[in-house]
Structure formats: C-alpha cells, structure tokens
Design an enzyme around this catalytic site. Sequence first.
Site, PDB file in Angstrom:
ATOM      1  N   THR A 156      -9.895   5.766  12.948  1.00 43.49           N
ATOM      2  CA  THR A 156      -8.454   6.013  13.044  1.00 43.49           C
ATOM      3  C   THR A 156      -8.120   7.417  12.552  1.00 43.49           C
ATOM      4  O   THR A 156      -8.714   7.925  11.600  1.00 43.49           O
ATOM      5  CB  THR A 156      -7.661   4.973  12.250  1.00 43.49           C
ATOM      6  OG1 THR A 156      -8.083   4.985  10.884  1.00 43.49           O
ATOM      7  CG2 THR A 156      -7.894   3.582  12.816  1.00 43.49           C
ATOM      8  N   GLY A 169      -9.015  -1.033   3.672  1.00 45.75           N
ATOM      9  CA  GLY A 169      -8.372  -1.885   2.687  1.00 45.75           C
ATOM     10  C   GLY A 169      -7.368  -2.840   3.306  1.00 45.75           C
ATOM     11  O   GLY A 169      -7.373  -3.093   4.515  1.00 45.75           O
ATOM     12  N   ASP A 170      -6.465  -3.350   2.454  1.00 44.15           N
ATOM     13  CA  ASP A 170      -5.460  -4.303   2.931  1.00 44.15           C
ATOM     14  C   ASP A 170      -4.518  -3.669   3.941  1.00 44.15           C
ATOM     15  O   ASP A 170      -4.028  -4.343   4.858  1.00 44.15           O
ATOM     16  CB  ASP A 170      -4.662  -4.844   1.738  1.00 44.15           C
ATOM     17  CG  ASP A 170      -5.522  -5.743   0.853  1.00 44.15           C
ATOM     18  OD1 ASP A 170      -6.420  -6.418   1.387  1.00 44.15           O
ATOM     19  OD2 ASP A 170      -5.295  -5.763  -0.370  1.00 44.15           O
ATOM     20  N   GLY A 171      -4.251  -2.379   3.792  1.00 43.46           N
ATOM     21  CA  GLY A 171      -3.382  -1.695   4.748  1.00 43.46           C
ATOM     22  C   GLY A 171      -3.990  -1.649   6.136  1.00 43.46           C
ATOM     23  O   GLY A 171      -3.292  -1.822   7.139  1.00 43.46           O
ATOM     24  N   ARG A 202       2.109   9.764  -4.151  1.00 41.49           N
ATOM     25  CA  ARG A 202       0.821   9.660  -3.470  1.00 41.49           C
ATOM     26  C   ARG A 202      -0.143  10.754  -3.907  1.00 41.49           C
ATOM     27  O   ARG A 202      -1.365  10.593  -3.802  1.00 41.49           O
ATOM     28  CB  ARG A 202       1.024   9.718  -1.956  1.00 41.49           C
ATOM     29  CG  ARG A 202       1.577   8.416  -1.371  1.00 41.49           C
ATOM     30  CD  ARG A 202       1.548   8.410   0.128  1.00 41.49           C
ATOM     31  NE  ARG A 202       1.788   7.071   0.656  1.00 41.49           N
ATOM     32  CZ  ARG A 202       0.835   6.176   0.892  1.00 41.49           C
ATOM     33  NH1 ARG A 202      -0.421   6.493   0.648  1.00 41.49           N
ATOM     34  NH2 ARG A 202       1.119   4.983   1.370  1.00 41.49           N
ATOM     35  N   GLU A 222       3.464  -2.564   1.750  1.00 43.26           N
ATOM     36  CA  GLU A 222       4.387  -1.689   2.469  1.00 43.26           C
ATOM     37  C   GLU A 222       5.815  -1.980   2.025  1.00 43.26           C
ATOM     38  O   GLU A 222       6.167  -3.119   1.729  1.00 43.26           O
ATOM     39  CB  GLU A 222       4.269  -1.897   3.980  1.00 43.26           C
ATOM     40  CG  GLU A 222       2.892  -1.561   4.552  1.00 43.26           C
ATOM     41  CD  GLU A 222       2.565  -0.082   4.455  1.00 43.26           C
ATOM     42  OE1 GLU A 222       3.502   0.740   4.502  1.00 43.26           O
ATOM     43  OE2 GLU A 222       1.369   0.250   4.347  1.00 43.26           O
TER      44      GLU A 222
END
Length: 535
Positions: free
Chosen positions: A167, A193-195, A301, A502
């Site tokens: 990606t 990951g979870d994202g 971030r 999110e």
Amino acid sequence: MGAAEPLRSVLWVKQQRCAVSLDPARALLRWWRSPGPGAGDPGADACAVPISEIITVEETDINGKQYTSGKWQKMEKPYAFTVHRVRRARRHRWRWAQVTFWCPEEQLYHLWLQTLRELLETLTSRPKHLLVFINPLGGKGQGKRIYEKKVAPLFTLASITTEIIVTERANHAKESLYELDIDKYDGIVCVGGDGMFSEVLHGLVGRTQRDAGVDQNQPRATLVPSSLRIGIIPAGSTDCVCYSTVGTNDAETSALHIIVGDSLCMDVSAVHHNSTLLRYSVSLLGYGFYGDIIRDSEKKRWMGLARYDFSGLKTFFSHHCYEGTVSFLPAQHTVGSPRDRKPCRAGCPVCRQSRQQLEEEQQRARYGLDGTEEVEEWKVLCGQFLAINAANMSCACPRSPQGLSPAAHLGDGSSDLILIRKCSRFNFLRFLVRHTNQGDQFDFTFVEVYRVKKFQFVSKPAEDEDSSVLGRGKKRLGQLCSEHPTACCCRASSSSWNCDGEVLSSPAIEVRVHCQLVRLFARGIEESPKQESRG
C-alpha cells in the site's frame, strides 16, 4: 489398501526404529519408538499430528546422505519422505516443524506418500491463491520484512500462490478491493496492524454489499456476509484483533492458521449517524476516555508510538466526564453474561448457538416474520460518563491480556456495552489497573455492563462556560482540573468516538451488531495448549 483403511508400518525416524500409524477415520498420524519386533503399542512418548495440521508431504532427496553405515546398514537403498507440520509451542504460538520417515522398501514408501497426499487433497478449506496487502509503514515499519522472512517461505512450502500489493496511501487496500476481481482469490491477507485490518474489512464488506445491492447507509439493512476469509499477519503496534482471535501476536502462527485453512466467524458493528454509515467496528467503540486519547494522539503523530502513552496520561489527568443518553436493546438471544468469566475460546458453544439463532432469524425474515425487535424493550440510561465502551471482542493485547471485556464473544451477535459513570480520579485509576491483572474490572459501583445487540448515544451539550474567563483559562492549561485535583470530573461539551483506532466526528451514533458477518483465517484461542516435544 483403500484410502479409508488404517495404515501401520515400521519406519525409521532420526535413526530410531518407530511404529507409524495413519488412521484416515480419525485423520491422525502417529509414531512412537518400537525397538522390539512388531509395531507394538504407543507409549507416553508417542507423537501425533492431525492430518488437518500437516502443511505438506515431500519426497526427500537422499543423494549424498550418509546412510551406508550405522542404523542404515540393513537397508539396501532407503527411501524417505518428509512431513511438514504444525508444532504447538507455548503461549498459543504455532511453529513449523518437520519429521522425516525412512522406508526400507520402495513400494511401502510410495504407499505412504500416496496415502498422505490423498488425505491432504480432501482438505478443501485450504487456500490456494491469496491477495496480500502489505502496509510498509504500520507499527515499526517492519511489515514487508516480516512477510518476506517469516510468511512467504511458508506459503511457498504450502504451494500457495499470491498477488502482493504494497500500500502507498491511506485507503489503498479498500479502494483496490472495490476495483479488483476478487472472485479469483481464496482469501485476503493483510500484513500490518489493526488499522490495516480495518481498511481491508471496510473494502471487503463494502464490496460485498455493493455486489449484493445492499444500501450500507440504511441502519436496518441486513448485510450480506462475504465468502472470502481475511488473514491477519500482525505487524502493528497493538494488533488487538489478532491477539483476541489467535491468542498471540506472532507472524509465523498466523501464517500457519492461514495455510491449514482455519475459519472463524466474527461479528461486525455498523455505526451510523443520520442514516449515513460512518464506519464498521470489530473491536472497540470508545467515547470519553478512549475517544479523547485517540483524538489527542492524532495531533501528535510526530511523536510516533509514544503519542498514545502521552495522550493517555494527559487524558487521565484531564478527567473529563460527558453527559448524555444511552439507549440499548439487550441481547436476549445470547447465553451467559459479561461477568460470567467464561471467555470465548476455540469451538465456543455460545458462538455456535448464536449461529443457529442467526439462521433462525434469517428464515423468519425470508417468510416475512421478521419484526420481533419492535416488541422488545429498549432500555434508556442518562447521566455523566467518564467513558462509554462497546467491545465486540475481549480487546486483549500484550499490555492487557484479559482485555476490556474478558468474556466478550467473537461471534454471538452482541457487544458488551460498558458504562463508567462519574467518579473520582483515584477510583478511575483503580478501574484502569484492573485491566492489567486478573481482577473483575466491572466490580465497581460506578461501572455498569450490558450485553446488547443495538445501542444509540446522544450527547447533551455542556453549559456554555468556555466563554467565561475561567473556561478559557482551563483550556490554556490543557484542560486540567485544578479546583479539585483528586475527586472531581470536569464536565466538557462532547468527546469523540474511537472506532477501532479511528476518530468519528459525530458524538451521536446508532450502532447495530451484525452476527458473524466476516470470517478470519483463525480458529479462536485454544484452551490450555500443550507444548509438544520436538520429536
């Protein structure tokens, strides 16, 4: 010998004479030391592997092997085959292992090889062609390396072909799943990951609904399950979904679950606002404490993974509570309760019964009898809350091995709704600490938990005190309450929802749990796994 007949022979393993048995009816391969004449009976040191956990069987090249001395002198020309299999290790981890069997006769060698391969061919649930998405930036940025070093060699061994997409931007995987011909794949694998998992989930569920003509924006719409399974190779910072469904965050373990074709059904919650789909959730919906953490961390971030710890500490000291109304529809069809201390495990009877319930509901809907929810009673609770959490799974992770709701089930068609009412900062700390130990985190007077299949939340706007000098001063001080630093809750206007990591913009949401909407390449956490010998 027919394929359904048991096979038993004396072969050699690691230069030891062993009895080896293959029982197709039990789908089990066993071997044990047998120094005396005949096969003998298995002892305590017998090794066994289910056929379903054999990766592949290969002919072994004996050229150059030193078999002309020692134990091999009795064989004119030995023949060998190698069984590649799953070996269970500690803490729910799986490891690739291999054992080589030596045969004194060519005919016997071919019989074993053919029989094992015929049995493996009957395992139709195994994938042959996979679409793999790799997030090169997730977690510590090791996704590509983890896949190439730990996963790709195992896929090659199992004769699984892959198409790989690395990606390049947010929603790249989701957009690809809307555009590609996904019917040619046996499953989707996400490395990250979870994202990354959430992105693949949204793409697969959305594509399935589009193809089926289902409007996702309708809260009452019955969503169509996808025929494709999702595999998760953990390469993120938390990997909550993988940990809660497999029991460990280990890439090799997850790859082996994909190879053997495991299947685990999982609930998905649809989150709407004003008849518009906001997002899907499979793990945590959090308002208040967890919503504030994710909203604050998005601004930092540049700090990397440390931003979550920093924002968590800041949010804890801010100690904000939020006023609103929670309405929910209890999940009457489920067995058990959030406090019964019976976690979801492999072969879970609660999830199995829910599957039956799901099929009955679908049958009623097919005959126009679906309308039972209208007569069920919604419950309404008002108040000031430090946090509102809805957990579709335990949400366990290495930092919190029990998770936010230890007895939440993956596929029972419900979510555990956890309400933490206004309390002192000290009591809230006690509640948070319970997530890291074996204590009952719901055993507080200010904590309520309900098993629900639908819920709604509407926030009540706070009084307009931010226009005052005091209100502006609190904002400049980072919204820390200094008037009552240990006991008070500062009431704020509204929080944000944390939806699987999110941020959702709207505090007012409507949530519905869709029972077993997606399937993973997993089997659930196995009860008391045994560590095997390396035989």
